[in-house]
Design a protein around this motif. Structure first.
Motif, short mmCIF file in Angstrom:
data_model
loop_
_atom_site.label_atom_id
_atom_site.label_comp_id
_atom_site.label_asym_id
_atom_site.label_seq_id
_atom_site.Cartn_x
_atom_site.Cartn_y
_atom_site.Cartn_z
N ALA A 1 12.39 19.45 -17.55
CA ALA A 1 11.11 19.85 -18.14
C ALA A 1 9.95 19.01 -17.61
O ALA A 1 8.80 19.44 -17.64
N LEU A 2 10.27 17.84 -17.09
CA LEU A 2 9.23 16.93 -16.56
C LEU A 2 9.01 17.14 -15.06
O LEU A 2 8.02 16.64 -14.53
N THR A 3 9.92 17.83 -14.43
CA THR A 3 9.86 17.90 -12.96
C THR A 3 9.72 19.31 -12.42
O THR A 3 9.95 19.55 -11.24
N HIS B 1 3.01 13.94 -8.65
CA HIS B 1 1.88 14.04 -9.57
C HIS B 1 2.21 14.93 -10.77
O HIS B 1 1.86 14.62 -11.90
N ALA B 2 2.91 16.03 -10.51
CA ALA B 2 3.29 16.94 -11.60
C ALA B 2 4.19 16.22 -12.60
O ALA B 2 4.04 16.39 -13.82
N ALA B 3 5.13 15.42 -12.12
CA ALA B 3 6.03 14.68 -13.01
C ALA B 3 5.27 13.63 -13.82
O ALA B 3 5.52 13.46 -15.02
N VAL B 4 4.34 12.94 -13.19
CA VAL B 4 3.53 11.94 -13.90
C VAL B 4 2.74 12.60 -15.02
O VAL B 4 2.73 12.12 -16.16
N VAL B 5 2.09 13.72 -14.71
CA VAL B 5 1.27 14.41 -15.72
C VAL B 5 2.14 14.94 -16.85
O VAL B 5 1.80 14.79 -18.03
N ALA B 6 3.27 15.56 -16.52
CA ALA B 6 4.15 16.11 -17.56
C ALA B 6 4.65 15.00 -18.49
O ALA B 6 4.66 15.16 -19.72
N LEU B 7 5.05 13.87 -17.92
CA LEU B 7 5.54 12.77 -18.75
C LEU B 7 4.40 12.16 -19.57
O LEU B 7 4.57 11.85 -20.75
N MET B 8 3.23 12.04 -18.97
CA MET B 8 2.08 11.50 -19.70
C MET B 8 1.76 12.35 -20.93
O MET B 8 1.52 11.81 -22.01
N ILE B 9 1.77 13.66 -20.77
CA ILE B 9 1.47 14.55 -21.90
C ILE B 9 2.48 14.34 -23.01
O ILE B 9 2.12 14.20 -24.18
N ARG B 10 3.76 14.30 -22.67
CA ARG B 10 4.80 14.11 -23.68
C ARG B 10 4.65 12.75 -24.38
O ARG B 10 4.76 12.65 -25.60
N LEU B 11 4.41 11.71 -23.60
CA LEU B 11 4.27 10.37 -24.18
C LEU B 11 3.04 10.27 -25.07
O LEU B 11 3.10 9.69 -26.15
N LYS B 12 1.91 10.84 -24.65
CA LYS B 12 0.70 10.77 -25.46
C LYS B 12 0.87 11.48 -26.80
O LYS B 12 0.36 11.01 -27.82
N HIS B 13 1.61 12.57 -26.83
CA HIS B 13 1.83 13.28 -28.09
C HIS B 13 2.71 12.49 -29.06
O HIS B 13 2.58 12.64 -30.27
N ALA B 14 3.60 11.67 -28.53
CA ALA B 14 4.53 10.93 -29.39
C ALA B 14 4.08 9.49 -29.67
O ALA B 14 4.62 8.83 -30.55
N CYS B 15 3.10 9.02 -28.94
CA CYS B 15 2.69 7.61 -28.98
C CYS B 15 2.00 7.23 -30.29
O CYS B 15 1.06 7.90 -30.72
N PRO B 16 2.44 6.15 -30.93
CA PRO B 16 1.74 5.67 -32.13
C PRO B 16 0.33 5.18 -31.77
O PRO B 16 0.05 4.81 -30.63
N ILE C 1 0.86 -1.18 0.00
CA ILE C 1 0.00 0.00 0.00
C ILE C 1 0.89 1.23 0.00
O ILE C 1 1.77 1.37 0.85
N THR C 2 0.69 2.08 -0.99
CA THR C 2 1.44 3.33 -1.09
C THR C 2 0.49 4.47 -0.78
O THR C 2 -0.59 4.56 -1.36
N GLY C 3 0.91 5.33 0.13
CA GLY C 3 0.09 6.47 0.51
C GLY C 3 0.04 7.52 -0.59
O GLY C 3 0.69 7.39 -1.63
N ALA C 4 -0.73 8.55 -0.33
CA ALA C 4 -0.84 9.65 -1.29
C ALA C 4 0.55 10.25 -1.53
O ALA C 4 1.36 10.37 -0.61
N GLN C 5 0.82 10.59 -2.77
CA GLN C 5 2.13 11.10 -3.16
C GLN C 5 2.16 12.63 -3.14
O GLN C 5 1.12 13.28 -3.29
N PRO C 6 3.35 13.21 -3.00
CA PRO C 6 3.47 14.68 -2.96
C PRO C 6 3.16 15.30 -4.32
O PRO C 6 3.20 14.63 -5.36
N PRO C 7 2.86 16.61 -4.33
CA PRO C 7 2.53 17.30 -5.58
C PRO C 7 3.61 17.16 -6.66
O PRO C 7 3.28 17.05 -7.85
N ALA C 8 4.88 17.15 -6.30
CA ALA C 8 5.96 17.00 -7.30
C ALA C 8 5.85 15.67 -8.04
O ALA C 8 6.15 15.59 -9.23
#
Length: 167
Positions: free
Chosen positions: A164-166, A31-46, A22-29
């Motif tokens: 740029a991701l963090t 979540h921000a890194a997850v979202v930033a990486l997700m956006i970059r990956l979604k734009h490049a993903c086939p 069980i992993t507790g709630a994560q700090p804002p940094a």
């Protein structure tokens, strides 16, 4: 087989060799890194691949259920909430409470179950570690730091910069 849904309480529930993690709630940094990486990956993903953010359980066997921060899989392999085929990429964003699990335990499990690429993003040090699966296990392709950029080719071409991701 009976499956039980995890509660929606902000924690992450995973099972590793029959043990509940069980992993507790994560700090804002985090979540921000997850979202930033997700956006970059979604734009490049086939189109034949799917970027999933903490929404698919990867279940390689009956005693293991893992939920990476991000994963990329073939669209045809993804069920509504479950993935049984290995994703082509698993990404964990490190935090003080998950560092050992991500760097040691999950690396071993992902390697054993044939996940082609495993990335570790550390928002604190602005470092991205890129591991690719070889016949002898994971090999570090690069450790990209801060303002450095790196062209990653697996699972698809994308240039990333940790700072740029963090931010």
């Amino acid at each position: 087989m009976t499956t039980v849904s995890a509660p929606h309480d902000g924690r992450r529930y995973e099972v590793l060799e029959g043990r509940l993690l069980i992993t507790g709630a994560q700090p804002p940094a985090h979540h921000a890194a997850v979202v930033a990486l997700m956006i970059r990956l979604k734009h490049a993903c086939p189109a034949d691949l799917l970027v999933a953010v903490n929404s698919l359980d990867y279940r390689p066997d009956l005693n293991t259920t893992l939920r990476p921060d991000l994963l990329i899989c073939h669209r045809t392999d993804a069920g509504p909430h479950l993935l049984t085929a290995p994703p082509v990429l698993a990404v964990e964003v490190l935090s003080p409470t998950t560092r050992t699990t991500d760097v040691v335990l999950k690396r071993t499990v992902y390697e054993q179950h044939g996940i082609q690429s495993y990335w570790l993003l550390d928002p604190t040090t602005q470092e991205l570690t890129i591991l690719d699966l070889t016949p002898t296990g994971y090999t570090c392709q690069a450790v990209v730091q801060s303002e450095e950029t790196f062209l990653i080719t697996t699972p698809f071409p994308i240039t990333l910069c940790p700072s740029a991701l963090t931010r």
